[in-house]
Scaffold this motif. Structure first.
Motif, PDB file in Angstrom:
ATOM      1  N   ILE A 137     -82.100  37.904 -49.933  1.00  0.00           N
ATOM      2  CA  ILE A 137     -83.561  37.812 -49.826  1.00  0.00           C
ATOM      3  C   ILE A 137     -83.938  37.223 -48.463  1.00  0.00           C
ATOM      4  O   ILE A 137     -84.886  37.693 -47.822  1.00  0.00           O
ATOM      5  CB  ILE A 137     -84.145  36.959 -50.980  1.00  0.00           C
ATOM      6  N   LEU A 138     -83.196  36.215 -48.024  1.00  0.00           N
ATOM      7  CA  LEU A 138     -83.469  35.634 -46.704  1.00  0.00           C
ATOM      8  C   LEU A 138     -83.242  36.657 -45.599  1.00  0.00           C
ATOM      9  O   LEU A 138     -84.016  36.713 -44.637  1.00  0.00           O
ATOM     10  CB  LEU A 138     -82.591  34.402 -46.468  1.00  0.00           C
ATOM     11  N   VAL A 139     -82.195  37.457 -45.718  1.00  0.00           N
ATOM     12  CA  VAL A 139     -81.915  38.469 -44.701  1.00  0.00           C
ATOM     13  C   VAL A 139     -83.048  39.497 -44.655  1.00  0.00           C
ATOM     14  O   VAL A 139     -83.546  39.852 -43.580  1.00  0.00           O
ATOM     15  CB  VAL A 139     -80.556  39.158 -44.966  1.00  0.00           C
ATOM     16  N   ILE A 187     -85.617  40.180 -41.530  1.00  0.00           N
ATOM     17  CA  ILE A 187     -85.764  41.504 -40.912  1.00  0.00           C
ATOM     18  C   ILE A 187     -87.230  41.930 -40.909  1.00  0.00           C
ATOM     19  O   ILE A 187     -87.740  42.425 -39.894  1.00  0.00           O
ATOM     20  CB  ILE A 187     -84.869  42.543 -41.619  1.00  0.00           C
ATOM     21  N   MET A 188     -87.926  41.726 -42.021  1.00  0.00           N
ATOM     22  CA  MET A 188     -89.357  42.067 -42.084  1.00  0.00           C
ATOM     23  C   MET A 188     -90.148  41.231 -41.080  1.00  0.00           C
ATOM     24  O   MET A 188     -91.006  41.762 -40.367  1.00  0.00           O
ATOM     25  CB  MET A 188     -89.900  41.843 -43.500  1.00  0.00           C
ATOM     26  N   LEU A 189     -89.878  39.954 -41.031  1.00  0.00           N
ATOM     27  CA  LEU A 189     -90.586  39.072 -40.107  1.00  0.00           C
ATOM     28  C   LEU A 189     -90.318  39.479 -38.657  1.00  0.00           C
ATOM     29  O   LEU A 189     -91.248  39.529 -37.841  1.00  0.00           O
ATOM     30  CB  LEU A 189     -90.157  37.623 -40.337  1.00  0.00           C
ATOM     31  N   PHE A 190     -89.073  39.820 -38.347  1.00  0.00           N
ATOM     32  CA  PHE A 190     -88.724  40.257 -37.001  1.00  0.00           C
ATOM     33  C   PHE A 190     -89.475  41.537 -36.635  1.00  0.00           C
ATOM     34  O   PHE A 190     -90.056  41.632 -35.552  1.00  0.00           O
ATOM     35  CB  PHE A 190     -87.208  40.480 -36.897  1.00  0.00           C
ATOM     36  N   CYS A 191     -89.484  42.512 -37.534  1.00  0.00           N
ATOM     37  CA  CYS A 191     -90.154  43.792 -37.247  1.00  0.00           C
ATOM     38  C   CYS A 191     -91.657  43.609 -37.063  1.00  0.00           C
ATOM     39  O   CYS A 191     -92.248  44.160 -36.127  1.00  0.00           O
ATOM     40  CB  CYS A 191     -89.861  44.801 -38.355  1.00  0.00           C
ATOM     41  N   LEU A 216     -82.360  28.768 -38.131  1.00  0.00           N
ATOM     42  CA  LEU A 216     -81.907  29.043 -36.766  1.00  0.00           C
ATOM     43  C   LEU A 216     -82.421  30.402 -36.295  1.00  0.00           C
ATOM     44  O   LEU A 216     -82.882  30.546 -35.162  1.00  0.00           O
ATOM     45  CB  LEU A 216     -80.379  28.992 -36.696  1.00  0.00           C
ATOM     46  N   GLY A 217     -82.383  31.399 -37.180  1.00  0.00           N
ATOM     47  CA  GLY A 217     -82.899  32.726 -36.825  1.00  0.00           C
ATOM     48  C   GLY A 217     -84.386  32.704 -36.532  1.00  0.00           C
ATOM     49  O   GLY A 217     -84.850  33.321 -35.560  1.00  0.00           O
ATOM     50  N   ILE A 218     -85.149  32.000 -37.343  1.00  0.00           N
ATOM     51  CA  ILE A 218     -86.595  31.880 -37.120  1.00  0.00           C
ATOM     52  C   ILE A 218     -86.868  31.152 -35.800  1.00  0.00           C
ATOM     53  O   ILE A 218     -87.749  31.542 -35.019  1.00  0.00           O
ATOM     54  CB  ILE A 218     -87.285  31.143 -38.290  1.00  0.00           C
TER      55      ILE A 218
END
Length: 195
Positions: A148-150, A154-158, A71-73
């Protein structure tokens, strides 16, 4: 095409009860969507409330982290499309089609999004509802180490937002324009006016 092959028709060419029922449900749903269009604050407030309910449910159940990650992705993908122009300036040559103004004296062109606000809201809300439905099925509760998912999210978002901001700076566009600028000046009689 033989009689009864079209969707919603029975064997004798009359609309079937089931087809008519789903057609009517679709019309009512579309009517409610149309009525909600001007109320963007209420729509987004309802979506945020639905998100909070979903997050509380996931926290209490202590599971469905993969569904939440997906959902976040999905929401990140929608947000990037919302921030992007409909016509990507990096794909255009100088002579091809419309472009965003890059100088002060160029003609004003409103920012046209790749994903309009209403479709962004509708897709985000549908995603939350689908994720909520998934939490009722144990098959979607895949065991995973959620920190690990969080961190990965966060890395993917940044990284994604950094790339999007660089794109915005390079092609000089802001996705949050609110109309044409007006300048105050004086006319030939000396009276102040806003153009």
């Amino acid at each position: 095409m033989s009689e009864g092959d079209s969707v919603g028709e029975s064997i004798h060419g009359k609309p079937s009860v089931v087809g008519a029922f789903f057609t009517r449900i679709g019309q009512v749903y579309q009517s409610w969507l149309d009525k909600s269009t001007p109320f963007y604050v209420a729509r987004w407030a309802a979506t945020l409330l639905l998100t909070a309910i979903y997050m509380i449910r996931v926290y209490i159940l202590q599971g469905w982290y993969i569904v939440t990650y997906a959902l976040g992705i999905y929401h990140l993908n929608l947000f990037i499309a919302f921030l992007s122009p409909k016509v990507d300036p990096s794909m255009l040559d100088e002579d091809d089609g419309p472009s965003l103004p890059t100088k002060q004296n160029e003609e004003f062109r409103p920012f046209i999004r790749r994903l309009p606000e209403f479709k962004f809201w509708h897709s985000a809300t549908k995603g939350i509802v689908i994720a909520m439905i998934c939490t009722f099925f144990e098959a979607f509760n895949v065991p995973v180490f959620w920190p690990i998912l969080v961190m990965y999210f966060i890395m993917l978002f940044c990284i994604t937002m950094k790339r999007q901001i660089k794109h915005m700076v390079k092609y000089r566009y802001l996705p949050f324009t609110h109309g044409k600028r007006t300048y105050k000046g004086k006319d030939e009689t000396g009276k102040t006016f806003a153009s």
